[in-house]
Design a protein around this motif. Structure first.
Motif, PDB file in Angstrom:
ATOM      1  N   ASP A 259     -50.125 -24.182-101.160  1.00 14.36           N
ATOM      2  CA  ASP A 259     -49.165 -23.336-100.450  1.00 14.36           C
ATOM      3  C   ASP A 259     -49.945 -22.366 -99.567  1.00 14.36           C
ATOM      4  N   HIS A 260     -49.306 -21.896 -98.482  1.00 14.70           N
ATOM      5  CA  HIS A 260     -50.011 -20.977 -97.599  1.00 14.70           C
ATOM      6  C   HIS A 260     -49.046 -20.164 -96.743  1.00 14.70           C
ATOM      7  N   SER A 261     -49.587 -19.089 -96.204  1.00 15.34           N
ATOM      8  CA  SER A 261     -48.898 -18.261 -95.233  1.00 15.34           C
ATOM      9  C   SER A 261     -49.979 -17.659 -94.337  1.00 15.34           C
ATOM     10  N   TRP A 262     -49.566 -16.925 -93.303  1.00 16.65           N
ATOM     11  CA  TRP A 262     -50.551 -16.331 -92.393  1.00 16.65           C
ATOM     12  C   TRP A 262     -49.970 -15.109 -91.696  1.00 16.65           C
ATOM     13  N   ARG A 263     -50.894 -14.297 -91.127  1.00 18.93           N
ATOM     14  CA  ARG A 263     -50.513 -13.107 -90.362  1.00 18.93           C
ATOM     15  C   ARG A 263     -51.594 -12.820 -89.329  1.00 18.93           C
ATOM     16  N   ALA A 264     -51.186 -12.547 -88.100  1.00 13.38           N
ATOM     17  CA  ALA A 264     -52.123 -12.150 -87.046  1.00 13.38           C
ATOM     18  C   ALA A 264     -52.356 -10.647 -87.161  1.00 13.38           C
ATOM     19  N   GLU A 265     -53.561 -10.244 -87.508  1.00 19.08           N
ATOM     20  CA  GLU A 265     -53.869  -8.825 -87.636  1.00 19.08           C
ATOM     21  C   GLU A 265     -54.060  -8.166 -86.280  1.00 19.08           C
ATOM     22  N   GLU A 266     -54.436  -8.950 -85.291  1.00 18.02           N
ATOM     23  CA  GLU A 266     -54.475  -8.511 -83.896  1.00 18.02           C
ATOM     24  C   GLU A 266     -54.144  -9.728 -83.050  1.00 18.02           C
ATOM     25  N   ALA A 267     -53.995  -9.548 -81.752  1.00 19.75           N
ATOM     26  CA  ALA A 267     -53.691 -10.685 -80.878  1.00 19.75           C
ATOM     27  C   ALA A 267     -54.696 -11.793 -81.180  1.00 19.75           C
ATOM     28  N   SER A 268     -54.184 -12.978 -81.481  1.00 17.45           N
ATOM     29  CA  SER A 268     -55.054 -14.064 -81.946  1.00 17.45           C
ATOM     30  C   SER A 268     -54.657 -15.395 -81.329  1.00 17.45           C
ATOM     31  N   THR A 269     -55.668 -16.226 -81.134  1.00 17.37           N
ATOM     32  CA  THR A 269     -55.458 -17.619 -80.764  1.00 17.37           C
ATOM     33  C   THR A 269     -56.160 -18.460 -81.816  1.00 17.37           C
ATOM     34  N   VAL A 270     -55.428 -19.421 -82.372  1.00 19.67           N
ATOM     35  CA  VAL A 270     -55.981 -20.303 -83.405  1.00 19.67           C
ATOM     36  C   VAL A 270     -55.656 -21.749 -83.066  1.00 19.67           C
ATOM     37  N   LEU A 271     -56.549 -22.620 -83.449  1.00 21.08           N
ATOM     38  CA  LEU A 271     -56.347 -24.059 -83.299  1.00 21.08           C
ATOM     39  C   LEU A 271     -56.118 -24.619 -84.688  1.00 21.08           C
ATOM     40  N   THR A 272     -54.997 -25.292 -84.886  1.00 17.78           N
ATOM     41  CA  THR A 272     -54.674 -25.888 -86.177  1.00 17.78           C
ATOM     42  C   THR A 272     -54.657 -27.395 -86.037  1.00 17.78           C
ATOM     43  N   VAL A 273     -55.308 -28.062 -86.983  1.00 18.99           N
ATOM     44  CA  VAL A 273     -55.295 -29.520 -87.065  1.00 18.99           C
ATOM     45  C   VAL A 273     -54.751 -29.857 -88.446  1.00 18.99           C
ATOM     46  N   ARG A 274     -53.707 -30.697 -88.474  1.00 22.24           N
ATOM     47  CA  ARG A 274     -53.109 -31.123 -89.753  1.00 22.24           C
ATOM     48  C   ARG A 274     -53.057 -32.645 -89.785  1.00 22.24           C
ATOM     49  N   TRP A 275     -53.253 -33.186 -90.979  1.00 20.59           N
ATOM     50  CA  TRP A 275     -53.148 -34.633 -91.109  1.00 20.59           C
ATOM     51  C   TRP A 275     -52.644 -34.981 -92.492  1.00 20.59           C
ATOM     52  N   PRO A 276     -51.855 -36.063 -92.574  1.00 20.54           N
ATOM     53  CA  PRO A 276     -51.281 -36.857 -91.476  1.00 20.54           C
ATOM     54  C   PRO A 276     -50.148 -36.104 -90.787  1.00 20.54           C
ATOM     55  N   SER A 277     -49.641 -36.667 -89.704  1.00 20.63           N
ATOM     56  CA  SER A 277     -48.492 -36.094 -88.995  1.00 20.63           C
ATOM     57  C   SER A 277     -47.228 -36.628 -89.649  1.00 20.63           C
ATOM     58  N   VAL A 278     -46.515 -35.740 -90.331  1.00 16.11           N
ATOM     59  CA  VAL A 278     -45.387 -36.161 -91.156  1.00 16.11           C
ATOM     60  C   VAL A 278     -44.068 -35.693 -90.536  1.00 16.11           C
ATOM     61  N   PRO A 279     -43.183 -36.614 -90.155  1.00 18.72           N
ATOM     62  CA  PRO A 279     -41.878 -36.217 -89.630  1.00 18.72           C
ATOM     63  C   PRO A 279     -41.158 -35.279 -90.600  1.00 18.72           C
TER      64      PRO A 279
END
Length: 120
Positions: free
Chosen positions: A95-115
């Protein structure tokens, strides 16, 4: 062969589809269509956070900080990405969550791609 090549800009293209650049949700025949992997260019204002924890995850994920300060919350652990190139990987069932502590750019890669798992 040109229909098998796509040239774009992650910031511009991501803005059109909630950051998503590649995955099962792109139209079949589009070179960005993939059932193997999803890629997202996430641009977040300070204080942006996931509305609720992602639970029952069936994919593996890699999140790489491009700029800013970005916190990823995992069960029993908080990970702060603060230097460009910092990254975190979590596996299926985490399980996970997230928060931008300041203006942020992130690249996320997930696999597999699940409808059904794409968050708009």
């Amino acid at each position: 062969m040109s229909d098998q090549v796509y040239v774009g800009n992650a910031h511009a293209d991501g803005a059109l589809d909630s950051g998503w650049l590649l995955g099962h949700f792109k139209p079949p025949g589009d070179p960005r269509h993939s059932e193997d992997v999803e890629i997202k260019w996430g641009v977040h204002a300070p204080g942006d956070e996931r509305a609720r924890w992602a639970t029952g995850e069936v994919r593996t994920a890699l999140l790489v900080l491009i700029s800013g300060r970005f916190r990823v919350e995992l069960p029993g652990r908080s990970v702060l990405l603060s230097e460009p190139g910092d990254y975190v990987v979590w596996g299926r069932g985490v399980d996970h969550s997230w928060r931008a502590e300041e203006a942020s750019t992130v690249l996320t890669v997930r696999w597999p791609s699940v409808p059904g798992y794409r968050v708009g």
